[in-house]
Structure formats: structure tokens, C-alpha cells
Scaffold this motif. Structure first.
Motif, PDB file in Angstrom:
ATOM      1  N   LEU A   1      -4.871  -6.367  -4.321  1.00 35.48           N
ATOM      2  CA  LEU A   1      -5.460  -5.644  -2.602  1.00 35.48           C
ATOM      3  C   LEU A   1      -6.284  -5.334  -2.275  1.00 35.48           C
ATOM      4  CD1 LEU A   1      -1.509  -3.217  -3.269  1.00 35.48           C
ATOM      5  CD2 LEU A   1      -1.889  -6.436  -2.537  1.00 35.48           C
ATOM      6  N   LYS A   2      -6.466  -5.409  -1.228  1.00 32.89           N
ATOM      7  CA  LYS A   2      -7.951  -5.091  -0.445  1.00 32.89           C
ATOM      8  C   LYS A   2      -7.620  -3.878   0.570  1.00 32.89           C
ATOM      9  CE  LYS A   2     -10.059  -7.731   2.164  1.00 32.89           C
ATOM     10  NZ  LYS A   2     -11.789  -7.669   1.808  1.00 32.89           N
ATOM     11  N   LEU A   3      -6.194  -3.760   0.171  1.00 35.45           N
ATOM     12  CA  LEU A   3      -6.270  -2.003   0.915  1.00 35.45           C
ATOM     13  C   LEU A   3      -4.854  -1.002  -0.463  1.00 35.45           C
ATOM     14  CD1 LEU A   3      -6.376   0.706   2.544  1.00 35.45           C
ATOM     15  CD2 LEU A   3      -4.745  -0.466   4.148  1.00 35.45           C
ATOM     16  N   ARG A   4      -5.357  -0.057  -0.847  1.00 37.72           N
ATOM     17  CA  ARG A   4      -4.088   0.329  -2.238  1.00 37.72           C
ATOM     18  C   ARG A   4      -3.826   1.786  -0.820  1.00 37.72           C
ATOM     19  NH1 ARG A   4      -7.791  -2.397  -5.192  1.00 37.72           N
ATOM     20  NH2 ARG A   4      -9.203  -0.925  -4.340  1.00 37.72           N
TER      21      ARG A   4
ATOM     22  N   MET B   1      -2.949  12.903  -5.839  1.00 40.88           N
ATOM     23  CA  MET B   1      -1.481  12.465  -6.502  1.00 40.88           C
ATOM     24  C   MET B   1      -1.453  11.462  -6.364  1.00 40.88           C
ATOM     25  SD  MET B   1       0.787  15.207  -5.039  1.00 40.88           S
ATOM     26  CE  MET B   1       2.059  15.304  -6.140  1.00 40.88           C
ATOM     27  N   VAL B   2      -1.473  10.675  -5.559  1.00 43.23           N
ATOM     28  CA  VAL B   2      -1.504   8.901  -6.332  1.00 43.23           C
ATOM     29  C   VAL B   2      -2.195   8.166  -6.593  1.00 43.23           C
ATOM     30  CG1 VAL B   2       0.352   7.270  -5.360  1.00 43.23           C
ATOM     31  CG2 VAL B   2       0.979   9.603  -4.641  1.00 43.23           C
ATOM     32  N   SER B   3      -3.484   8.646  -5.530  1.00 42.26           N
ATOM     33  CA  SER B   3      -4.348   7.661  -5.995  1.00 42.26           C
ATOM     34  C   SER B   3      -5.207   7.969  -6.967  1.00 42.26           C
ATOM     35  CB  SER B   3      -5.189   7.468  -4.592  1.00 42.26           C
ATOM     36  OG  SER B   3      -6.699   8.510  -4.739  1.00 42.26           O
TER      37      SER B   3
ATOM     38  N   TRP C   1       0.945  -1.031  -0.131  1.00 39.64           N
ATOM     39  CA  TRP C   1       0.027  -0.421  -0.142  1.00 39.64           C
ATOM     40  C   TRP C   1       0.495   1.223  -0.102  1.00 39.64           C
ATOM     41  CZ3 TRP C   1      -1.529  -3.199   4.575  1.00 39.64           C
ATOM     42  CH2 TRP C   1      -0.454  -3.346   5.543  1.00 39.64           C
ATOM     43  N   THR C   2       0.175   2.168  -0.260  1.00 33.75           N
ATOM     44  CA  THR C   2       0.937   3.841   0.028  1.00 33.75           C
ATOM     45  C   THR C   2       0.798   4.243   1.494  1.00 33.75           C
ATOM     46  OG1 THR C   2      -1.012   5.012  -1.121  1.00 33.75           O
ATOM     47  CG2 THR C   2       0.681   3.271  -2.478  1.00 33.75           C
TER      48      THR C   2
END
Length: 726
Positions: free
Chosen positions: A502-505, A425-427, A415-416
Motif C-alpha cells: 500500500l502507498k498509504l497505510r 498504537m496501530v502503526s 488504510w487506518t
């Protein structure tokens, strides 16, 4: 003596209280004459020393560390070889000859430099290194064996340079200062010494040991990188901007308009296995982690476990690296230039045990961007994503010092970790406007609290594939059509084969959320101008909605005024509250001096940092408002404080996560009966997702920005050349 009482959640039970008495008696017996002992409560975590009486009080209030069943820090003898649950004890390192240490570094960097065999098919025998690497190895070996001056047995040339360069980095010495002291040392030593004459020559000697970086030219407008297939271009194909600056025709070298630094990830991951201790710790999450109801590490979370089930081949080797990625901007100039920001991107391994995970020694800078990239951050992520794809598909051959064998190292990003602006910005999902919540997305509602729809990665990817996005760059018009909702671009991380599974990114940063909630809450109850949400527009909203008549504007003849609300402090109460805050003293290292941020006469706070708000919210606010506000206002604020306090502990039971989910819904529902609608910003809303993310990914101290901010502070102190801070 049974110690099951430590696991008892009821700290008022007779069993628990009797257990505390047994522990106190044990500590007195094994530490005769001692007035202070380590406190094993969940807050002090055996790192702070308290009086024996205070330790007993802490254990009742905070509870004992649930894994501290062997009291080795209080005198109990334990066989460390057979006890995996014992608390870690720092052993004193034996005195080692620095020349031997440097030789060990060389052998770690080139474990098979002297081998001349190549047996195909054998897992523990690598292909011999190429001639350039072997030449570098021979140079290092020569300097490691050469005396600093004839007859000097304490220092070799290489050892002396390593020691001096270590001091330069540790004490942030400038290159000029380093050159000066090198000249002084040369005059002190014999004339036939082999010390390098300046910093540049010292760097050349250490070149074979270092982890280098690549300079990649970028378009001035952030449209693209001159990388791979675009490496030979002189102009940007999107905006036609020149790659190089306009310089004199007599100049032989061209100066690029913009440069990013890329620090390859593979050699940095390989370095983790060059030390026996670190290589062993990289398997801790599989071999030594206790799997019970207590969450202590990201490996205890549901996201980690589901990833193992989805990709069993990757999970089969515990040496494969699970990474987190974080980014944030900082200003290296301070007040000299308030518009500039430098953006590093970090990667950090989660395989390590809790006492090493998220420490700055194991945080690896991978990208350094010279300005705020905005939505074009994906342009600069291209080399990192390419390397991550290769690490997932092919891996890299790595020598494991703990086993003495080669293996194929693979890596995956779990994850980030970013604050809310960098999250956007990332998502690729804008965190502004009505649909600011990146978890609910278009399923968000401001009318009621419902469990949001859970969007799978495949659904998000399918939605993104249907949309057309404009190219990156400052010159490109980025008007977003309504069909795009809050999507600004397709995140580059979706190129990773496993990302959609992934469940949580992306993690919501609790540091950022807690500070913004604190600012909103305190600004409103203190009625601070510019920060309160109880404004004239908020009162008119209530009139328009026909609710909360007691908070409507007070109209006398032709004028309307806003009276002080029941949830805001009166002027005298506000002054009393601020005086209380300014009088509080904290233990050294626990918090900063919050009193310096209190303006009693002005009736406000100034300069509160994120950690100040963290301490204020959980420790001061519940105490300071108890007798100054109505009980109906105080109770939900205390419940909110308890919510953040329990959410941010280092160890938490899974059952407590469900209680936290219930508590935060109660808080928000009670707040709706107190504060106006303008009070409920997006930060107030995203609190409902925090317990769910904790259940998925484990304790928050692995997923918030505090470690990243501390590292950025260290980097900021390292800037010596203001003209070129990067």
C-alpha cells in the motif's frame, strides 16, 4: 447555454462573473417570487438556503460546485435516468405496508431458504442452507404470518416486535422500561394476543434476523486472547494469570477476568448486498464516478489507483469491498469515572458514493475492548486480522440482490484512520520524542525543511523483521533498545498479504493536527500561561544559539525577566480580541457557541472542542488579529488559515495540492523567523505531509476522525447499564 464557466478557476474573469449573472437570472425565472434559494457554492453545497443576492456573493467568494452543471435543484428539468452527473435528489419513499417490509427483511436474510437444488459449477445457484438456518427461517416465517391477535390485519407478531424494538433502540429505552410498556400493551390488547411478555423473549423471536457477536476471553494483563489454539487454557502462558476470577466454590459458572466482544465482519459485509439500492451503490466507485482532475472520493486518489494496478484480479470486480479501519477510546461514564475508557474498532466501506460514505449507518463495529489496550491493541486485533486474511484469500459467497446472483465477495483494508496517540498504537511507531514523525521516521531533521525519504512498505517490513520485540502484556518490561528507533512492536496488519504494497497505510488525522496547531499558535500569540511556547527556557535557547537578540532575557542588575515578545498581544489588545470572539454569532448548526469558552478577564479560552478550533482557525483568527499584531506576524497566520481551509474542502483539484505543499513550507519558514524553536512541535512538522496524503487518498472528509467521534457520541448516549457499559 454553455456552462464551462463553472470549471474556470479564476473567479474574477468576465466569463465567470457573466455565468453567475446567468445563473441568478435562471433562478429568478424558475422560482418566481422566491426570496431564498439553495446556494450551490462549495461551502453551502446546495444544503443551505440564502437570499438570491447572498447566493451571488457566495459564488464569487467560494465558487460553484464543479459537478453542478445541471441546475435541477433550481428548476431545471432533467432526465435522471440518463444523467449521471446530476446532483442527487432525495425522492419521497412510497408508503409501504409494515408487514410487507418485515417479510422483505426475512427474504433478504434468507434469499435461498426455499431452494432445494444444488447445481455445482453454476455461479448464481448457492448451496442450500443447513437445517439449523432453515429452522430459524421457518420460525421467523411463522411469526411473520401469525396475527398479533385474531382478526388483526395491521400487525403480525413479528412486525409488532420489530416496530417496538426499533423504538427501543431509537429512543434509548432501558430494558426495564421496555418490559413495563410491553406489560401495558398486553393489558390493552385482547387477552389472546401473542405479544412477548418481556425484552428477553422479544430478542429470542428476532434472533434469526440479528447480527450476533462473539465473547472472547482475554488475559487480565493484555498478554493474549484465549482464542483458537489457546481456547482451552485456564491460565495465561506468558504471565501465569488465571483466566477466571476467584469465586465461591458453590458457583457452577466461572466468571472471566476480562472479555472482548468480536462482531464478525463477513455477515455485515454480506448485508450490504441484501438491498438492491445499497448493492448498486457499492459499485458506484467504478460505474458512476466521474474521472477527471477533481478529487471527490478516495477512488480519485493515487493510492486507490495504484492498488488497482498492483492487484488487477481484485479490482476486476467492483463489488469487492475497500475498507477503512478506525479506533478511538471514549469514557461511557462521563465525570463518574475519569480513568475508564472503552475502545471500539470500526470498519467502513469506501465503495459507496459520497452522500453515503462515512455515514454512521454504514460504519460497522468489529471489536469492543473494555479498557485502553495501549501497545497491546494487536492482541485484540487478532480475530479481525484473521477474518481479513480469509476475506482476501478465499472471500465469502454472497447473494447480490441487484443482480439476483451469487458471487465471491472479497475485501481489503486501504488504510487506518486514528488520532495521533492511537496512530502509535496501530502503526507500531511511537509518536513521542525526537523521531515522533511516523512518516519521516529516522530521516527526520529539526534543522531544515527537506522532502523526507519515502519508505516503501517492503522496506519497513524488512526493517521490522530484523528486530526482536518483547511479548505483549502489562507485566512485560518494554525497555526499547536504541536499535529499535521508535518501533514498539511489529504491527499485526503486516500479516495481510497486501499491506506492505500500500502507498498509504495510516492517515494523519487533520482534526487532531489542526486542534494542536491552533492551541500552540493561539496560546503563544495570547501569551497564555501554561500554553505559550515563548517560555523562559525558550528565551535561554535563543541565547545559547546566539540568534534573535531582541528576544533574549532582559537582565537588570542581578535579575532577569522575560519581556513580552513582538508576536504576542499586549493586555489591552488581548482583551479586545477576546471581546470580538465572544461577540460572534454563528448560524444554527454551523458551530457551537464559542462565546461560552471565552474568559475575557482571565485572558484565555477554556473548553474548546476540536470542531470549535476548526471553525476558529479558518473563520475567526484571520479576522480578529489583523489590526492587533504586526503585519509580518499576521500574514503567515492568515496563510496558515487558508492552508487548512483549502485542505479540508470536499472537492479539490490535483493541481491545488501542489500549491498547498508550497504554501505550508512558506508558512513554516516565515514562522521560523518569528517564533522561538520551542514553538515547532511535532504537530507543526507533520503539516508538511498533509498535502501529500491528500494527493494519495483524496478528500479529507473520508479520512479524519469527525465521523468517528460523532459515532462515539451516539454510543456513549446508548449506555444504560453503568455496571456493564459494553
Amino acid at each position: 447555454m454553455s456552462r464551462r464557466w463553472i470549471q474556470n478557476p479564476n473567479r474574477c474573469a468576465d466569463e465567470y462573473l457573466d455565468g453567475i449573472e446567468d445563473f441568478i437570472e435562471f433562478a429568478r425565472r424558475h422560482n418566481p417570487g422566491a426570496t431564498r434559494i439553495r446556494c450551490p457554492c462549495r461551502r453551502c453545497n446546495n444544503t443551505l438556503w440564502e437570499t438570491i443576492e447572498n447566493v451571488g456573493f457566495h459564488l464569487v467568494r467560494n465558487g460553484m460546485i464543479e459537478t453542478y452543471s445541471i441546475w435541477n435543484l433550481h428548476g431545471e428539468q432533467v432526465d435522471h435516468a440518463s444523467s449521471s452527473n446530476a446532483s442527487r435528489v432525495d425522492n419521497v419513499e412510497p408508503i409501504v405496508d409494515p408487514n410487507d417490509q418485515v417479510m422483505g427483511i426475512i427474504l433478504d436474510a434468507f434469499p435461498f431458504a426455499s431452494t432445494n437444488i444444488n447445481q455445482e459449477g453454476e455461479d448464481d445457484v448457492p448451496t442450500p442452507i443447513d437445517s439449523a438456518e432453515f429452522e430459524q427461517y421457518e420460525k421467523l416465517l411463522k411469526n411473520a404470518n401469525q396475527e398479533l391477535y385474531p382478526g388483526c390485519e395491521s400487525f403480525s407478531v413479528l412486525t409488532a416486535i420489530v416496530e417496538l424494538m426499533h423504538g427501543k433502540i431509537k429512543y434509548r429505552m432501558s430494558n426495564l422500561c421496555f418490559d413495563y410498556f410491553l406489560g401495558v400493551f398486553q393489558r390493552m390488547l385482547r387477552t389472546d394476543n401473542c405479544l412477548p411478555k418481556d425484552h428477553k423473549h422479544a430478542q429470542k423471536v428476532l434472533h434469526g434476523l440479528g447480527l450476533g457477536y462473539e465473547k472472547i476471553h482475554a488475559c487480565k494483563n493484555n498478554c493474549m486472547l484465549f482464542y483458537k489454539e489457546h481456547e482451552t487454557l485456564d491460565t495465561c502462558p506468558i504471565c501465569n494469570e488465571s483466566r477466571f476470577k476467584m469465586t465461591s466454590q458453590n458457583r457452577t459458572t466461572k466468571i472471566p477476568q476480562k472479555v472482548m466482544r468480536y462482531l464478525p465482519l463477513k455477515p455485515r459485509l454480506q448485508r450490504l448486498y441484501m438491498s438492491t439500492h445499497t448493492a448498486t451503490d457499492m459499485r458506484w466507485h467504478k460505474e458512476k464516478r466521474v474521472d477527471d482532475d477533481v478529487m471527490r472520493h478516495p477512488a480519485d486518489g493515487e493510492a486507490w489507483k495504484e492498488f488497482d494496478q498492483t492487484f488487477p484480479e481484485f479490482a476486476a470486480d467492483p463489488r469487492n469491498v475497500r475498507l477503512g479501519v478506525a479506533t478511538d477510546g471514549f469514557n461511557p461514564y462521563g465525570v463518574l469515572n475519569q480513568h475508564h475508557s472503552t475502545w471500539p474498532i470500526f470498519a467502513f466501506p469506501y465503495n459507496l458514493p459520497p452522500w453515503k460514505c462515512m455515514k454512521k449507518e454504514y460504519m460497522m463495529m468489529t471489536v469492543l475492548i473494555t479498557e485502553d489496550p495501549g501497545k497491546s491493541i494487536d492482541v485484540y486485533l487478532r480475530p479481525l486480522v484473521d477474518e481479513l486474511k480469509d476475506l482476501w484469500t478465499n472471500g465469502v459467497r454472497t447473494f447480490d440482490k441487484s443482480t439476483g446472483r451469487m458471487f465471491t465477495l472479497r475485501a481489503a483494508v486501504m488504510w487506518t484512520v486514528n488520532d495521533f496517540p492511537a496512530y502509535a498504537m496501530v502503526s507500531g511507531w511511537s509518536t513521542k520524542g525526537y523521531m515522533a514523525c511516523p512518516v519521516c521516521k529516522e530521516d527526520v531533521t529539526s534543522e531544515r525543511h527537506l522532502r523526507p525519504r519515502e519508505w516503501s512498505g517492503d522496506e519497513i517490513l524488512e526493517q521490522l523483521n530484523r528486530l526482536d520485540f518483547a511479548p505483549f502484556g502489562k507485566t512485560v518490561s518494554r525497555t526499547r533498545p536504541s536499535t529499535h528507533l521508535n518501533w514498539t512492536h511489529k504491527p499485526m496488519f503486516f500479516e495481510l498479504p497486501y499491506w506492505s504494497k500500500l502507498k498509504l497505510r495510516h492517515n494523519l488525522d487533520v482534526m487532531y493536527v489542526e486542534k494542536n496547531v491552533f492551541d500552540t499558535l493561539v496560546g503563544t500569540i495570547l501569551d497564555i500561561k501554561g500554553k505559550t511556547k515563548d517560555t523562559i527556557k525558550a528565551r535561554l535557547d535563543l541565547e545559547r544559539m546566539g540568534i534573535r537578540r531582541g528576544l533574549w532575557m532582559n537582565r537588570d542588575s542581578d535579575k532577569a525577566r522575560r519581556d513580552l515578545a513582538f508576536f504576542s498581544m499586549k493586555p489591552n489588545d488581548k482583551k479586545e480580541f477576546l471581546k470580538f470572539v465572544s461577540s460572534v454569532k454563528f448560524s444554527d448548526g454551523y458551530a457551537s457557541n464559542i462565546a461560552r469558552c471565552v474568559n475575557v478577564d482571565g485572558g484565555k479560552f477554556t473548553g474548546l472542542k476540536s470542531h470549535d478550533c476548526h471553525v476558529f482557525m479558518q473563520r475567526l483568527l484571520p479576522v480578529g488579529i489583523r489590526h492587533l499584531l504586526p503585519e509580518d506576524v499576521v500574514k503567515p497566520i492568515i496563510l496558515l488559515s487558508r492552508f487548512f481551509s483549502q485542505l479540508t474542502v470536499k472537492t479539490l483539484r490535483r493541481t491545488n495540492k501542489f500549491q498547498l505543499r508550497h504554501d505550508i513550507f512558506q508558512v513554516l519558514c516565515k514562522f521560523e523567523m518569528i517564533f522561538p524553536p520551542a514553538f515547532f512541535t511535532s504537530m507543526m512538522h507533520v503539516m508538511v505531509h498533509l498535502p501529500e496524503e491528500a494527493l494519495l487518498a483524496g478528500p479529507l472528509n473520508y479520512r479524519w476522525m469527525y465521523p468517528i467521534e460523532r459515532l462515539l457520541g451516539e454510543l456513549k448516549k446508548s449506555v444504560r447499564n453503568k455496571a456493564k457499559p459494553e
